[in-house]
Design an enzyme around this catalytic site. Sequence first.
Site, PDB file in Angstrom:
ATOM      1  N   LYS A   1       0.758  -1.076  -0.017  1.00  0.00           N
ATOM      2  CA  LYS A   1       0.305  -0.060  -0.136  1.00  0.00           C
ATOM      3  C   LYS A   1       0.668   1.190  -0.026  1.00  0.00           C
ATOM      4  O   LYS A   1       2.041   1.164   0.283  1.00  0.00           O
ATOM      5  CB  LYS A   1      -1.120  -0.078   1.122  1.00  0.00           C
ATOM      6  CG  LYS A   1      -2.104  -1.176   1.167  1.00  0.00           C
ATOM      7  CD  LYS A   1      -2.889  -1.178   2.181  1.00  0.00           C
ATOM      8  CE  LYS A   1      -4.038  -2.264   2.115  1.00  0.00           C
ATOM      9  NZ  LYS A   1      -5.017  -2.127   2.890  1.00  0.00           N
TER      10      LYS A   1
ATOM     11  N   TYR B   1     -12.468  -1.970  -4.375  1.00  0.00           N
ATOM     12  CA  TYR B   1     -12.928  -2.092  -2.986  1.00  0.00           C
ATOM     13  C   TYR B   1     -14.535  -1.933  -2.925  1.00  0.00           C
ATOM     14  O   TYR B   1     -14.937  -1.734  -1.887  1.00  0.00           O
ATOM     15  CB  TYR B   1     -12.338  -1.144  -2.037  1.00  0.00           C
ATOM     16  CG  TYR B   1     -10.948  -1.640  -1.394  1.00  0.00           C
ATOM     17  CD1 TYR B   1     -10.620  -2.764  -1.042  1.00  0.00           C
ATOM     18  CD2 TYR B   1      -9.798  -0.908  -2.008  1.00  0.00           C
ATOM     19  CE1 TYR B   1      -9.369  -3.092  -0.292  1.00  0.00           C
ATOM     20  CE2 TYR B   1      -8.297  -1.195  -1.544  1.00  0.00           C
ATOM     21  CZ  TYR B   1      -8.418  -2.178  -0.686  1.00  0.00           C
ATOM     22  OH  TYR B   1      -6.888  -2.657  -0.114  1.00  0.00           O
TER      23      TYR B   1
ATOM     24  N   PHE C   1     -15.748   3.593   6.280  1.00  0.00           N
ATOM     25  CA  PHE C   1     -14.388   3.788   5.969  1.00  0.00           C
ATOM     26  C   PHE C   1     -14.009   3.869   4.503  1.00  0.00           C
ATOM     27  O   PHE C   1     -12.943   3.952   4.248  1.00  0.00           O
ATOM     28  CB  PHE C   1     -13.327   2.744   6.711  1.00  0.00           C
ATOM     29  CG  PHE C   1     -13.386   1.321   6.384  1.00  0.00           C
ATOM     30  CD1 PHE C   1     -13.094   0.868   5.338  1.00  0.00           C
ATOM     31  CD2 PHE C   1     -14.086   0.577   7.376  1.00  0.00           C
ATOM     32  CE1 PHE C   1     -13.147  -0.572   4.978  1.00  0.00           C
ATOM     33  CE2 PHE C   1     -14.547  -0.882   7.062  1.00  0.00           C
ATOM     34  CZ  PHE C   1     -13.933  -1.400   6.064  1.00  0.00           C
TER      35      PHE C   1
ATOM     36  N   ARG D   1      -2.347 -14.792   4.292  1.00  0.00           N
ATOM     37  CA  ARG D   1      -3.018 -14.216   5.454  1.00  0.00           C
ATOM     38  C   ARG D   1      -2.321 -14.361   6.689  1.00  0.00           C
ATOM     39  O   ARG D   1      -2.202 -13.548   7.530  1.00  0.00           O
ATOM     40  CB  ARG D   1      -4.662 -14.367   5.457  1.00  0.00           C
ATOM     41  CG  ARG D   1      -5.182 -14.029   4.043  1.00  0.00           C
ATOM     42  CD  ARG D   1      -6.801 -14.260   4.168  1.00  0.00           C
ATOM     43  NE  ARG D   1      -7.659 -13.519   5.111  1.00  0.00           N
ATOM     44  CZ  ARG D   1      -7.864 -12.411   4.796  1.00  0.00           C
ATOM     45  NH1 ARG D   1      -7.722 -11.631   3.779  1.00  0.00           N
ATOM     46  NH2 ARG D   1      -8.709 -11.742   5.649  1.00  0.00           N
TER      47      ARG D   1
ATOM     48  N   THR E   1      -5.629  -7.664  10.217  1.00  0.00           N
ATOM     49  CA  THR E   1      -5.935  -6.258   9.462  1.00  0.00           C
ATOM     50  C   THR E   1      -5.676  -5.227  10.319  1.00  0.00           C
ATOM     51  O   THR E   1      -5.168  -4.344   9.877  1.00  0.00           O
ATOM     52  CB  THR E   1      -7.585  -6.301   9.068  1.00  0.00           C
ATOM     53  OG1 THR E   1      -7.958  -7.387   8.240  1.00  0.00           O
ATOM     54  CG2 THR E   1      -7.871  -4.917   8.522  1.00  0.00           C
TER      55      THR E   1
ATOM     56  N   ASN F   1      -2.275  -0.119   6.422  1.00  0.00           N
ATOM     57  CA  ASN F   1      -1.953  -1.238   7.100  1.00  0.00           C
ATOM     58  C   ASN F   1      -1.005  -2.204   6.103  1.00  0.00           C
ATOM     59  O   ASN F   1      -0.851  -3.409   5.955  1.00  0.00           O
ATOM     60  CB  ASN F   1      -3.022  -2.229   7.591  1.00  0.00           C
ATOM     61  CG  ASN F   1      -3.960  -2.884   6.292  1.00  0.00           C
ATOM     62  OD1 ASN F   1      -3.843  -2.248   5.299  1.00  0.00           O
ATOM     63  ND2 ASN F   1      -4.995  -3.524   6.632  1.00  0.00           N
TER      64      ASN F   1
ATOM     65  N   HIS G   1      -2.211  -5.645   1.128  1.00  0.00           N
ATOM     66  CA  HIS G   1      -3.717  -6.326   0.846  1.00  0.00           C
ATOM     67  C   HIS G   1      -3.317  -7.600   0.716  1.00  0.00           C
ATOM     68  O   HIS G   1      -2.163  -7.967   0.189  1.00  0.00           O
ATOM     69  CB  HIS G   1      -4.393  -5.428  -0.112  1.00  0.00           C
ATOM     70  CG  HIS G   1      -5.569  -6.378  -0.619  1.00  0.00           C
ATOM     71  ND1 HIS G   1      -6.642  -6.055  -0.048  1.00  0.00           N
ATOM     72  CD2 HIS G   1      -5.535  -7.248  -1.650  1.00  0.00           C
ATOM     73  CE1 HIS G   1      -7.527  -7.118  -0.449  1.00  0.00           C
ATOM     74  NE2 HIS G   1      -6.923  -7.764  -1.492  1.00  0.00           N
TER      75      HIS G   1
ATOM     76  N   GLU H   1      -9.355 -10.563  -8.157  1.00  0.00           N
ATOM     77  CA  GLU H   1      -8.380  -9.415  -7.856  1.00  0.00           C
ATOM     78  C   GLU H   1      -7.129  -9.258  -8.755  1.00  0.00           C
ATOM     79  O   GLU H   1      -6.731  -8.290  -9.169  1.00  0.00           O
ATOM     80  CB  GLU H   1      -8.005  -9.281  -6.315  1.00  0.00           C
ATOM     81  CG  GLU H   1      -9.245  -8.914  -5.555  1.00  0.00           C
ATOM     82  CD  GLU H   1      -8.855  -9.141  -3.999  1.00  0.00           C
ATOM     83  OE1 GLU H   1      -9.731  -8.911  -3.164  1.00  0.00           O
ATOM     84  OE2 GLU H   1      -7.683  -9.474  -3.521  1.00  0.00           O
TER      85      GLU H   1
HETATM   86  P1  CMP Z   1      -7.528  -4.586   3.028  1.00  0.00           P
HETATM   87  O1  CMP Z   1      -7.142  -6.161   3.330  1.00  0.00           O
HETATM   88  O2  CMP Z   1      -6.805  -3.957   2.109  1.00  0.00           O
HETATM   89  O3  CMP Z   1      -9.247  -5.070   2.873  1.00  0.00           O
HETATM   90  C1  CMP Z   1     -10.047  -3.702   3.032  1.00  0.00           C
HETATM   91  C2  CMP Z   1      -9.263  -2.837   3.697  1.00  0.00           C
HETATM   92  O4  CMP Z   1     -10.021  -1.792   4.371  1.00  0.00           O
HETATM   93  C3  CMP Z   1      -8.666  -3.233   4.998  1.00  0.00           C
HETATM   94  O5  CMP Z   1      -7.526  -3.914   4.402  1.00  0.00           O
HETATM   95  C4  CMP Z   1      -8.244  -2.042   5.885  1.00  0.00           C
HETATM   96  O6  CMP Z   1      -7.213  -1.297   5.297  1.00  0.00           O
HETATM   97  C5  CMP Z   1      -9.510  -1.136   5.511  1.00  0.00           C
HETATM   98  N1  CMP Z   1     -10.229  -0.903   6.474  1.00  0.00           N
HETATM   99  C6  CMP Z   1     -10.705  -2.002   7.456  1.00  0.00           C
HETATM  100  N2  CMP Z   1     -11.515  -1.556   8.363  1.00  0.00           N
HETATM  101  C7  CMP Z   1     -11.136  -0.296   8.442  1.00  0.00           C
HETATM  102  C8  CMP Z   1     -11.525   0.741   9.528  1.00  0.00           C
HETATM  103  N3  CMP Z   1     -12.243   0.505  10.565  1.00  0.00           N
HETATM  104  N4  CMP Z   1     -10.716   1.833   9.379  1.00  0.00           N
HETATM  105  C9  CMP Z   1     -10.228   2.271   7.975  1.00  0.00           C
HETATM  106  N5  CMP Z   1      -9.898   1.244   7.124  1.00  0.00           N
HETATM  107  C10 CMP Z   1     -10.403   0.161   7.290  1.00  0.00           C
END
Ligand code: CMP
Length: 138
Positions: A10, A50, A58, A86, A92, A113, A116, A127
Amino acid sequence: MSDITFTMVKPTAVANGHAGAILAKITEGGFRISAMKMLRLSIAEAEAFYAVHKDRPFFGELTQFMSSGPIVAAVLEKENAVEDYRKLIGATNPAEAAEGTIRKQFATSIGENAVHGSDSNDNAEIEAGFFFGFKDMF
Ligand code: CMP
């Protein structure tokens, strides 16, 4: 052929210079990179990728962030790729990620984070296909 999963390093992790270290952890974890590119998503592309999260509070923050700078997108091959990846990346929310995981080491928040990872075999195919055509995967 082994299973595949799809990953993105990311924007913050790329901007902080962590893409190389993250890719090293991925290959040391037994994954083969079968496709990879660096690119910047438009807002519309981040919203399309997404779309499953479009009703979540979010969604705006997520799509703004994911289009804020370059990412590294890759397809990873390994037996049991989705589940094993994972495990390698961790929870996450980095506050809940296990020691030694990519998110524990490189993520700064639940939104930013670091990486992905696909959550199912079907989503891995979808994807990977969002970013790569058949001829781009080796
Ligand atoms: P990802 O695995 O890319 O899939 C969906 C993304 O949404 C996840 O990682 C997080 O980065 C984001 N995400 C999930 N929950 C939250 C949250 N509560 N606030 C902000 N971002 C979120």
